[in-house]
Scaffold this active site. Sequence first.
Site, PDB file in Angstrom:
ATOM      1  N   ASP A  55     -16.465  84.217  80.960  1.00 26.23           N
ATOM      2  CA  ASP A  55     -16.103  83.101  81.837  1.00 26.23           C
ATOM      3  C   ASP A  55     -14.085  84.063  81.820  1.00 26.23           C
ATOM      4  O   ASP A  55     -13.731  84.176  81.779  1.00 26.23           O
ATOM      5  CB  ASP A  55     -16.280  82.205  80.770  1.00 26.23           C
ATOM      6  CG  ASP A  55     -16.550  80.532  81.185  1.00 26.23           C
ATOM      7  OD1 ASP A  55     -17.763  80.431  81.302  1.00 26.23           O
ATOM      8  OD2 ASP A  55     -15.328  79.895  82.032  1.00 26.23           O
TER       9      ASP A  55
ATOM     10  N   ASP B 169     -12.770  86.424  86.079  1.00 26.62           N
ATOM     11  CA  ASP B 169     -12.578  85.620  87.202  1.00 26.62           C
ATOM     12  C   ASP B 169     -13.768  86.223  88.227  1.00 26.62           C
ATOM     13  O   ASP B 169     -13.859  87.692  89.030  1.00 26.62           O
ATOM     14  CB  ASP B 169     -11.510  84.861  88.415  1.00 26.62           C
ATOM     15  CG  ASP B 169     -11.838  84.559  89.402  1.00 26.62           C
ATOM     16  OD1 ASP B 169     -12.771  84.314  89.649  1.00 26.62           O
ATOM     17  OD2 ASP B 169     -10.482  83.814  89.948  1.00 26.62           O
TER      18      ASP B 169
ATOM     19  N   TYR C  25     -22.666  75.098  99.058  1.00 23.32           N
ATOM     20  CA  TYR C  25     -23.379  75.480  98.051  1.00 23.32           C
ATOM     21  C   TYR C  25     -24.829  76.085  98.510  1.00 23.32           C
ATOM     22  O   TYR C  25     -25.168  76.744  98.615  1.00 23.32           O
ATOM     23  CB  TYR C  25     -23.465  74.070  97.546  1.00 23.32           C
ATOM     24  CG  TYR C  25     -24.432  74.168  96.190  1.00 23.32           C
ATOM     25  CD1 TYR C  25     -23.163  75.382  94.861  1.00 23.32           C
ATOM     26  CD2 TYR C  25     -25.210  73.576  95.580  1.00 23.32           C
ATOM     27  CE1 TYR C  25     -23.871  75.260  93.930  1.00 23.32           C
ATOM     28  CE2 TYR C  25     -25.367  73.639  94.188  1.00 23.32           C
ATOM     29  CZ  TYR C  25     -25.358  73.944  93.506  1.00 23.32           C
ATOM     30  OH  TYR C  25     -25.913  74.675  92.030  1.00 23.32           O
TER      31      TYR C  25
ATOM     32  N   LYS D 295     -26.660  79.305  97.505  1.00 24.22           N
ATOM     33  CA  LYS D 295     -27.713  79.575  96.679  1.00 24.22           C
ATOM     34  C   LYS D 295     -29.059  79.990  97.682  1.00 24.22           C
ATOM     35  O   LYS D 295     -30.133  80.670  97.101  1.00 24.22           O
ATOM     36  CB  LYS D 295     -27.929  78.572  96.282  1.00 24.22           C
ATOM     37  CG  LYS D 295     -26.929  77.681  95.469  1.00 24.22           C
ATOM     38  CD  LYS D 295     -26.274  79.184  94.398  1.00 24.22           C
ATOM     39  CE  LYS D 295     -26.037  78.414  93.465  1.00 24.22           C
ATOM     40  NZ  LYS D 295     -25.617  79.538  92.338  1.00 24.22           N
TER      41      LYS D 295
ATOM     42  N   THR E 274     -27.218  69.135  83.001  1.00 26.11           N
ATOM     43  CA  THR E 274     -26.204  69.946  81.874  1.00 26.11           C
ATOM     44  C   THR E 274     -24.622  68.672  81.664  1.00 26.11           C
ATOM     45  O   THR E 274     -24.498  68.389  82.747  1.00 26.11           O
ATOM     46  CB  THR E 274     -25.632  70.452  83.045  1.00 26.11           C
ATOM     47  OG1 THR E 274     -25.147  70.383  84.184  1.00 26.11           O
ATOM     48  CG2 THR E 274     -27.349  71.799  82.934  1.00 26.11           C
TER      49      THR E 274
HETATM   50  N1  LIG Z   1     -25.707  72.211  86.334  1.00 21.50           N
HETATM   51  C1  LIG Z   1     -26.893  71.899  87.241  1.00 21.50           C
HETATM   52  O1  LIG Z   1     -28.003  70.707  86.940  1.00 21.50           O
HETATM   53  C2  LIG Z   1     -27.745  73.086  88.025  1.00 21.50           C
HETATM   54  C3  LIG Z   1     -28.225  72.845  88.382  1.00 21.50           C
HETATM   55  C4  LIG Z   1     -28.355  74.166  89.567  1.00 21.50           C
HETATM   56  C5  LIG Z   1     -27.721  75.197  89.717  1.00 21.50           C
HETATM   57  N2  LIG Z   1     -27.353  75.249  88.756  1.00 21.50           N
HETATM   58  C6  LIG Z   1     -26.165  76.556  88.439  1.00 21.50           C
HETATM   59  O2  LIG Z   1     -26.032  76.977  87.212  1.00 21.50           O
HETATM   60  C7  LIG Z   1     -24.782  77.989  87.141  1.00 21.50           C
HETATM   61  C8  LIG Z   1     -23.655  77.338  85.964  1.00 21.50           C
HETATM   62  O3  LIG Z   1     -24.049  75.314  86.253  1.00 21.50           O
HETATM   63  P1  LIG Z   1     -23.754  75.308  84.809  1.00 21.50           P
HETATM   64  O4  LIG Z   1     -23.999  73.467  85.662  1.00 21.50           O
HETATM   65  O5  LIG Z   1     -24.379  75.502  83.563  1.00 21.50           O
HETATM   66  O6  LIG Z   1     -22.300  75.462  84.502  1.00 21.50           O
HETATM   67  P2  LIG Z   1     -20.943  75.395  84.205  1.00 21.50           P
HETATM   68  O7  LIG Z   1     -20.038  74.113  85.199  1.00 21.50           O
HETATM   69  O8  LIG Z   1     -21.416  74.257  82.967  1.00 21.50           O
HETATM   70  O9  LIG Z   1     -20.620  76.214  83.637  1.00 21.50           O
HETATM   71  C9  LIG Z   1     -19.879  77.179  84.209  1.00 21.50           C
HETATM   72  C10 LIG Z   1     -18.699  78.269  83.549  1.00 21.50           C
HETATM   73  O10 LIG Z   1     -18.539  79.092  84.545  1.00 21.50           O
HETATM   74  C11 LIG Z   1     -17.143  78.808  84.400  1.00 21.50           C
HETATM   75  N3  LIG Z   1     -16.417  79.598  85.849  1.00 21.50           N
HETATM   76  C12 LIG Z   1     -16.100  78.848  86.902  1.00 21.50           C
HETATM   77  N4  LIG Z   1     -16.258  79.489  88.043  1.00 21.50           N
HETATM   78  C13 LIG Z   1     -15.654  80.873  87.584  1.00 21.50           C
HETATM   79  C14 LIG Z   1     -15.182  82.191  87.810  1.00 21.50           C
HETATM   80  N5  LIG Z   1     -15.273  82.725  89.019  1.00 21.50           N
HETATM   81  N6  LIG Z   1     -15.485  83.250  86.738  1.00 21.50           N
HETATM   82  C15 LIG Z   1     -16.013  83.208  85.767  1.00 21.50           C
HETATM   83  N7  LIG Z   1     -16.393  81.638  85.122  1.00 21.50           N
HETATM   84  C16 LIG Z   1     -16.575  80.770  85.520  1.00 21.50           C
HETATM   85  C17 LIG Z   1     -16.524  77.804  83.811  1.00 21.50           C
HETATM   86  O11 LIG Z   1     -15.356  78.121  82.960  1.00 21.50           O
HETATM   87  C18 LIG Z   1     -17.500  77.205  82.979  1.00 21.50           C
HETATM   88  O12 LIG Z   1     -17.445  77.936  81.951  1.00 21.50           O
HETATM   89  C19 LIG Z   1     -24.041  77.896  88.451  1.00 21.50           C
HETATM   90  O13 LIG Z   1     -24.623  78.219  89.720  1.00 21.50           O
HETATM   91  C20 LIG Z   1     -24.773  76.617  89.564  1.00 21.50           C
HETATM   92  O14 LIG Z   1     -24.304  76.462  90.573  1.00 21.50           O
HETATM   93  C21 LIG Z   1     -26.577  74.434  87.967  1.00 21.50           C
END
Ligand SMILES: NC(=O)c1ccc[n+]([C@@H]2O[C@H](COP(=O)([O-])OP(=O)(O)OC[C@H]3O[C@@H](n4cnc5c(N)ncnc54)[C@H](O)[C@@H]3O)[C@@H](O)[C@H]2O)c1
Length: 266
Positions: free
Chosen positions: A43, A69, A162, A166, A197
């Site tokens: 992370d 990152d 986005y 995706k 989430t």
């Molecule tokens: N939450 C949803 O409903 C949902 C739905 C569809 C898809 N997604 C996808 O699932 C994935 C994760 O989403 P989530 O909501 O579980 O995540 P989140 O946003 O809760 O957590 C993501 C983590 O990624 C870290 N992060 C952000 N940018 C970063 C970078 N440049 N380098 C390293 N770490 C980084 C953040 O610090 C965070 O801890 C994403 O690709 C998101 O698009 C989420």
Amino acid sequence: MAGRLDGKVAVVTGAGSVGNGWGNGRATAVVFAREGARVLAVDRAPEPLSATLDLIAEEGGTAQGHICDVTDSAAVEAMIAAAIAAFGGVDVMVNNVGGSRHGGPTELDEAGWRAQIELNLTSVYLGCRHAIPAMRARGGGAIVNIASTSGQRFTGSPQVAYASAKAAVIQLSKVTAVEHAPHGIRVNTVVPGQLHTPLVEARLAGQRAGGDVDALLAQRLARIPLGFMGDGRDTAHAALFLASDEARFVTGTEIVVDGGMTARCD
Ligand SMILES: NC(=O)c1ccc[n+]([C@@H]2O[C@H](COP(=O)([O-])OP(=O)(O)OC[C@H]3O[C@@H](n4cnc5c(N)ncnc54)[C@H](O)[C@@H]3O)[C@@H](O)[C@H]2O)c1
């Protein structure tokens, strides 16, 4: 019972979470460690990452944290080197980092567009670019990329960058799967739908429902035929199958984890 990922080394990006609870990356890191993988949990933010590492340690799993990152190529290269140094190689790469910004082409400025492509698409390209040589050195591996149903349908909010990124992740995975199939590397995508989430409370409710979390959850729930909301653990279980040898004949495809949302047309 043997773990489904016994003997494997897995790198999971975005293994923290924007809030307490089961984000996709956190759940994936925890489930993978529970199933026997040694996990490099990655992370850019130390605090949420250490919460994930604590959860894994409580269950007696093996994981090491790594700050990176994932939009920075040199940092992603160093991340793979860290996995090799810690655990001897890389078998599984989960490119999970991503996040949405609201807006169509006339609302989202060019800097916003570019930042979204970097975060959601370039990060996946870099994860593949640097993990594949390590997997080839091991004689194979499994890459699991995390997309979104926003890359397949209009899901209620204009978030053009986005959605485009995706959609591209799904196709990047197919092209990479075919190219690297002869090297024993499988590449698949998990396509989560509208989950509950921590992101809902941390950001989406403010962007889309004037901060009213219950109103946003009700909107999202109304779209889901199964009648309940999944969370990061549902994404993690799909990723687990794709990462494991149970999926040895599965590549270049995706598992949609959305409670039936994209199957309906009303
Ligand atoms: N939450 C949803 O409903 C949902 C739905 C569809 C898809 N997604 C996808 O699932 C994935 C994760 O989403 P989530 O909501 O579980 O995540 P989140 O946003 O809760 O957590 C993501 C983590 O990624 C870290 N992060 C952000 N940018 C970063 C970078 N440049 N380098 C390293 N770490 C980084 C953040 O610090 C965070 O801890 C994403 O690709 C998101 O698009 C989420």
